[in-house]
Scaffold this motif. Structure first.
Motif, PDB file in Angstrom:
ATOM      1  N   ASP A 267      -5.241  -0.837  -2.202  1.00  0.00           N
ATOM      2  CA  ASP A 267      -5.135  -2.158  -1.572  1.00  0.00           C
ATOM      3  C   ASP A 267      -6.346  -2.366  -0.676  1.00  0.00           C
ATOM      4  O   ASP A 267      -6.432  -1.766   0.395  1.00  0.00           O
ATOM      5  CB  ASP A 267      -3.852  -2.235  -0.744  1.00  0.00           C
ATOM      6  CG  ASP A 267      -3.618  -3.619  -0.155  1.00  0.00           C
ATOM      7  OD1 ASP A 267      -4.543  -4.455  -0.213  1.00  0.00           O
ATOM      8  OD2 ASP A 267      -2.527  -3.854   0.365  1.00  0.00           O
TER       9      ASP A 267
ATOM     10  N   THR B  35      -5.474  -3.122   2.962  1.00  0.00           N
ATOM     11  CA  THR B  35      -4.981  -1.953   3.662  1.00  0.00           C
ATOM     12  C   THR B  35      -6.120  -0.992   3.960  1.00  0.00           C
ATOM     13  O   THR B  35      -6.197  -0.384   5.023  1.00  0.00           O
ATOM     14  CB  THR B  35      -3.901  -1.240   2.822  1.00  0.00           C
ATOM     15  OG1 THR B  35      -2.832  -2.148   2.562  1.00  0.00           O
ATOM     16  CG2 THR B  35      -3.360  -0.013   3.545  1.00  0.00           C
TER      17      THR B  35
ATOM     18  N   ILE C  22       0.657   5.210  -8.044  1.00  0.00           N
ATOM     19  CA  ILE C  22       0.298   5.809  -6.755  1.00  0.00           C
ATOM     20  C   ILE C  22       0.242   7.323  -6.874  1.00  0.00           C
ATOM     21  O   ILE C  22      -0.662   7.973  -6.323  1.00  0.00           O
ATOM     22  CB  ILE C  22       1.283   5.362  -5.670  1.00  0.00           C
ATOM     23  CG1 ILE C  22       1.182   3.848  -5.469  1.00  0.00           C
ATOM     24  CG2 ILE C  22       1.025   6.087  -4.353  1.00  0.00           C
ATOM     25  CD1 ILE C  22       2.208   3.270  -4.539  1.00  0.00           C
TER      26      ILE C  22
ATOM     27  N   LEU D 233      -2.406   4.438  -1.070  1.00  0.00           N
ATOM     28  CA  LEU D 233      -2.137   3.013  -0.856  1.00  0.00           C
ATOM     29  C   LEU D 233      -3.379   2.304  -0.329  1.00  0.00           C
ATOM     30  O   LEU D 233      -3.719   1.207  -0.778  1.00  0.00           O
ATOM     31  CB  LEU D 233      -0.995   2.833   0.141  1.00  0.00           C
ATOM     32  CG  LEU D 233       0.429   3.107  -0.335  1.00  0.00           C
ATOM     33  CD1 LEU D 233       1.401   2.845   0.792  1.00  0.00           C
ATOM     34  CD2 LEU D 233       0.780   2.262  -1.538  1.00  0.00           C
TER      35      LEU D 233
ATOM     36  N   GLN E 229      -2.929   9.789  -6.111  1.00  0.00           N
ATOM     37  CA  GLN E 229      -2.806  10.957  -5.237  1.00  0.00           C
ATOM     38  C   GLN E 229      -3.369  12.203  -5.909  1.00  0.00           C
ATOM     39  O   GLN E 229      -4.123  12.972  -5.306  1.00  0.00           O
ATOM     40  CB  GLN E 229      -1.339  11.199  -4.879  1.00  0.00           C
ATOM     41  CG  GLN E 229      -0.748  10.227  -3.871  1.00  0.00           C
ATOM     42  CD  GLN E 229       0.681  10.598  -3.530  1.00  0.00           C
ATOM     43  OE1 GLN E 229       1.624  10.037  -4.075  1.00  0.00           O
ATOM     44  NE2 GLN E 229       0.849  11.551  -2.632  1.00  0.00           N
TER      45      GLN E 229
ATOM     46  N   LEU F 196       2.345  -4.057  -4.906  1.00  0.00           N
ATOM     47  CA  LEU F 196       1.037  -3.497  -5.248  1.00  0.00           C
ATOM     48  C   LEU F 196       1.027  -2.966  -6.670  1.00  0.00           C
ATOM     49  O   LEU F 196       0.112  -3.261  -7.454  1.00  0.00           O
ATOM     50  CB  LEU F 196       0.694  -2.379  -4.255  1.00  0.00           C
ATOM     51  CG  LEU F 196      -0.621  -1.631  -4.480  1.00  0.00           C
ATOM     52  CD1 LEU F 196      -1.801  -2.582  -4.370  1.00  0.00           C
ATOM     53  CD2 LEU F 196      -0.755  -0.490  -3.485  1.00  0.00           C
ATOM     54  N   LYS F 197       2.053  -2.211  -7.028  1.00  0.00           N
ATOM     55  CA  LYS F 197       2.105  -1.648  -8.387  1.00  0.00           C
ATOM     56  C   LYS F 197       2.295  -2.745  -9.426  1.00  0.00           C
ATOM     57  O   LYS F 197       1.730  -2.669 -10.522  1.00  0.00           O
ATOM     58  CB  LYS F 197       3.243  -0.625  -8.484  1.00  0.00           C
ATOM     59  CG  LYS F 197       2.988   0.638  -7.665  1.00  0.00           C
ATOM     60  CD  LYS F 197       3.957   1.756  -8.021  1.00  0.00           C
ATOM     61  CE  LYS F 197       5.383   1.397  -7.672  1.00  0.00           C
ATOM     62  NZ  LYS F 197       6.302   2.539  -7.921  1.00  0.00           N
TER      63      LYS F 197
ATOM     64  N   ASP G 264       6.235  -3.770  -0.288  1.00  0.00           N
ATOM     65  CA  ASP G 264       4.790  -3.869  -0.432  1.00  0.00           C
ATOM     66  C   ASP G 264       4.281  -2.942  -1.524  1.00  0.00           C
ATOM     67  O   ASP G 264       3.365  -3.287  -2.268  1.00  0.00           O
ATOM     68  CB  ASP G 264       4.103  -3.525   0.892  1.00  0.00           C
ATOM     69  CG  ASP G 264       4.428  -4.537   1.979  1.00  0.00           C
ATOM     70  OD1 ASP G 264       4.762  -5.676   1.625  1.00  0.00           O
ATOM     71  OD2 ASP G 264       4.341  -4.177   3.167  1.00  0.00           O
ATOM     72  N   VAL G 265       4.851  -1.749  -1.623  1.00  0.00           N
ATOM     73  CA  VAL G 265       4.439  -0.793  -2.652  1.00  0.00           C
ATOM     74  C   VAL G 265       4.733  -1.346  -4.037  1.00  0.00           C
ATOM     75  O   VAL G 265       3.900  -1.282  -4.944  1.00  0.00           O
ATOM     76  CB  VAL G 265       5.146   0.565  -2.435  1.00  0.00           C
ATOM     77  CG1 VAL G 265       4.909   1.479  -3.636  1.00  0.00           C
ATOM     78  CG2 VAL G 265       4.656   1.219  -1.163  1.00  0.00           C
TER      79      VAL G 265
ATOM     80  N   PHE H 175      -0.073  10.028   0.281  1.00  0.00           N
ATOM     81  CA  PHE H 175       0.541   8.774  -0.180  1.00  0.00           C
ATOM     82  C   PHE H 175      -0.111   7.570   0.484  1.00  0.00           C
ATOM     83  O   PHE H 175      -0.476   6.596  -0.174  1.00  0.00           O
ATOM     84  CB  PHE H 175       2.044   8.812   0.122  1.00  0.00           C
ATOM     85  CG  PHE H 175       2.785   7.568  -0.299  1.00  0.00           C
ATOM     86  CD1 PHE H 175       3.153   7.372  -1.614  1.00  0.00           C
ATOM     87  CD2 PHE H 175       3.119   6.592   0.631  1.00  0.00           C
ATOM     88  CE1 PHE H 175       3.846   6.220  -2.009  1.00  0.00           C
ATOM     89  CE2 PHE H 175       3.796   5.451   0.258  1.00  0.00           C
ATOM     90  CZ  PHE H 175       4.160   5.265  -1.073  1.00  0.00           C
ATOM     91  N   ARG H 176      -0.275   7.635   1.817  1.00  0.00           N
ATOM     92  CA  ARG H 176      -0.868   6.508   2.538  1.00  0.00           C
ATOM     93  C   ARG H 176      -2.331   6.315   2.168  1.00  0.00           C
ATOM     94  O   ARG H 176      -2.821   5.184   2.101  1.00  0.00           O
ATOM     95  CB  ARG H 176      -0.720   6.712   4.047  1.00  0.00           C
ATOM     96  CG  ARG H 176       0.715   6.562   4.533  1.00  0.00           C
ATOM     97  CD  ARG H 176       0.799   6.607   6.040  1.00  0.00           C
ATOM     98  NE  ARG H 176       2.159   6.388   6.508  1.00  0.00           N
ATOM     99  CZ  ARG H 176       2.702   5.202   6.702  1.00  0.00           C
ATOM    100  NH1 ARG H 176       1.982   4.113   6.463  1.00  0.00           N
ATOM    101  NH2 ARG H 176       3.945   5.072   7.126  1.00  0.00           N
TER     102      ARG H 176
ATOM    103  N   MET I 251       7.972  -1.372   3.835  1.00  0.00           N
ATOM    104  CA  MET I 251       6.880  -0.801   3.064  1.00  0.00           C
ATOM    105  C   MET I 251       7.217  -0.728   1.589  1.00  0.00           C
ATOM    106  O   MET I 251       6.361  -0.902   0.729  1.00  0.00           O
ATOM    107  CB  MET I 251       6.523   0.592   3.587  1.00  0.00           C
ATOM    108  CG  MET I 251       5.461   1.297   2.748  1.00  0.00           C
ATOM    109  SD  MET I 251       4.938   2.879   3.422  1.00  0.00           S
ATOM    110  CE  MET I 251       3.900   2.319   4.742  1.00  0.00           C
TER     111      MET I 251
END
Length: 329
Positions: free
Chosen positions: A87, A90, A68, A83, A72, A8-9, A4-5, A79-80, A1
């Motif tokens: 995304d 996602t 992120i 995301l 939030q 994404l950023k 992936d984070v 957090f999820r 993960m």
């Protein structure tokens, strides 16, 4: 993960995101911008964005962090959830997962309204209501799911994306007993077992995931592996807690890795088919597992029987235990 984070950023710098949200910041240095804080009311700019580090900090409210963290705080999200918001893929997957949960719950409610579905379960030897509830078994009568979910606010396109309806808008599962397939805490697919001959058994689009209920047996030193979900249910009902299911004789990579993730003995109890396909698959699987250091035993069922039918015709736990004790390496 983590990878992936960061991806994404990296694809959406914090300053670009803030500008998309109509944040007006002015340059305050080589790598810094300053403006009014979007997280609280203020009259003097105290919200700084560092483009080199891709972080923010507000001297007024004391909040700071990365993209992120900003999502939030601004959306009061986990957090999820942050995301999923950032995304689209996602986000769509999260929507489909939630939709499958609702569909499975609806099907589970329907089971009690259709005597033919309960009769089918009884014919298959499954009568333990607590186990039926635990496994989340339901019934899809057909023609009712679309209306139920759309009245809950779900779009036609999302129902189609999840595979719950076809292009014509008809329920995908019709006159089928439904098993939800979980991976961890989430439902990843539904399996419909036809109660008649008019409709084939089927999964919704998507993979079958890992071994069924693997989290319950992964720490067991001995595991019973069966082909089908009714085989699984029959053994659970008979008192065997160390059973899992591969949803067919051909294991995918994830399922094979699960069996190999620690020292154990795997009892392979595949069907004794007329063409011996189940026993051939069991022999091949035993060979592959042995090559990876996993001990195996092939449970030889009576001719033309699977674990489910073994119990339906009168077999009991003691007799099945005897078959395991006589199992061949």
């Amino acid at each position: 993960m983590g990878h992936d984070v960061e991806t994404l950023k990296g694809g959406l710098p914090l300053l670009e995101y803030l500008r998309r949200q109509n944040w007006a910041g002015r340059r305050a240095g080589r790598f810094e911008y300053v403006g009014l804080c979007p997280l609280h009311k203020e009259s003097r700019p105290s919200f700084y964005v560092n483009t080199r580090k891709d972080v923010f900090y507000c001297h007024g409210c004391g909040q700071g962090g990365d993209l992120i963290r900003f999502v939030q705080l601004s959306r009061q999200a986990s957090f999820r959830q942050a995301l999923a918001y950032l995304d689209p893929q996602t986000h769509q997957e999260a929507d489909c997962t939630a939709l499958l949960e609702q569909a499975a719950g609806f099907y589970q409610q329907q089971l009690g309204y259709y005597p033919e579905a309960l009769e089918y379960l009884h014919q298959r030897g499954l009568h333990d209501l607590a186990l039926i509830q635990e496994l989340g078994i339901g019934y899809a009568p057909g023609g009712v799911l679309r209306h139920h979910l759309t009245t809950q606010g779900h779009s036609f396109s999302l129902l189609r994306e999840a595979g719950l309806i076809n292009n014509q808008g008809t329920d995908a599962l019709y006159q089928r007993v439904v098993f939800p397939l979980r991976q961890g805490e989430h439902i990843i697919n539904l399996y419909g077992r036809s109660i008649g001959t008019a409709f084939a058994h089927r999964f919704l689009p998507g993979g079958k995931g890992g071994l069924y209920a693997w989290e319950k047996v992964r720490c067991c030193s001995e595991v019973i592996l069966v082909e089908g979900l009714f085989d699984y249910a029959a053994l659970r009902q008979a008192g065997f807690s160390n059973v899992t299911c591969s949803l067919g004789t051909h294991l995918n990579i994830d399922q094979f890795r699960q069996l190999c993730d620690g020292p154990r003995i795997v009892y392979i109890a595949f069907d004794d088919d007329a063409n011996q396909s189940g026993q051939r698959a069991a022999e091949q699987l035993a060979h592959h597992l042995a090559a990876h250091g996993i001990s195996t035993r092939r449970v030889l069922l009576p001719e033309r029987h699977d674990p489910n039918s073994f119990f339906v015709v009168g077999g009991d736990a003691r007799q099945f235990q005897s078959l395991m004790e006589a199992a061949e390496p």
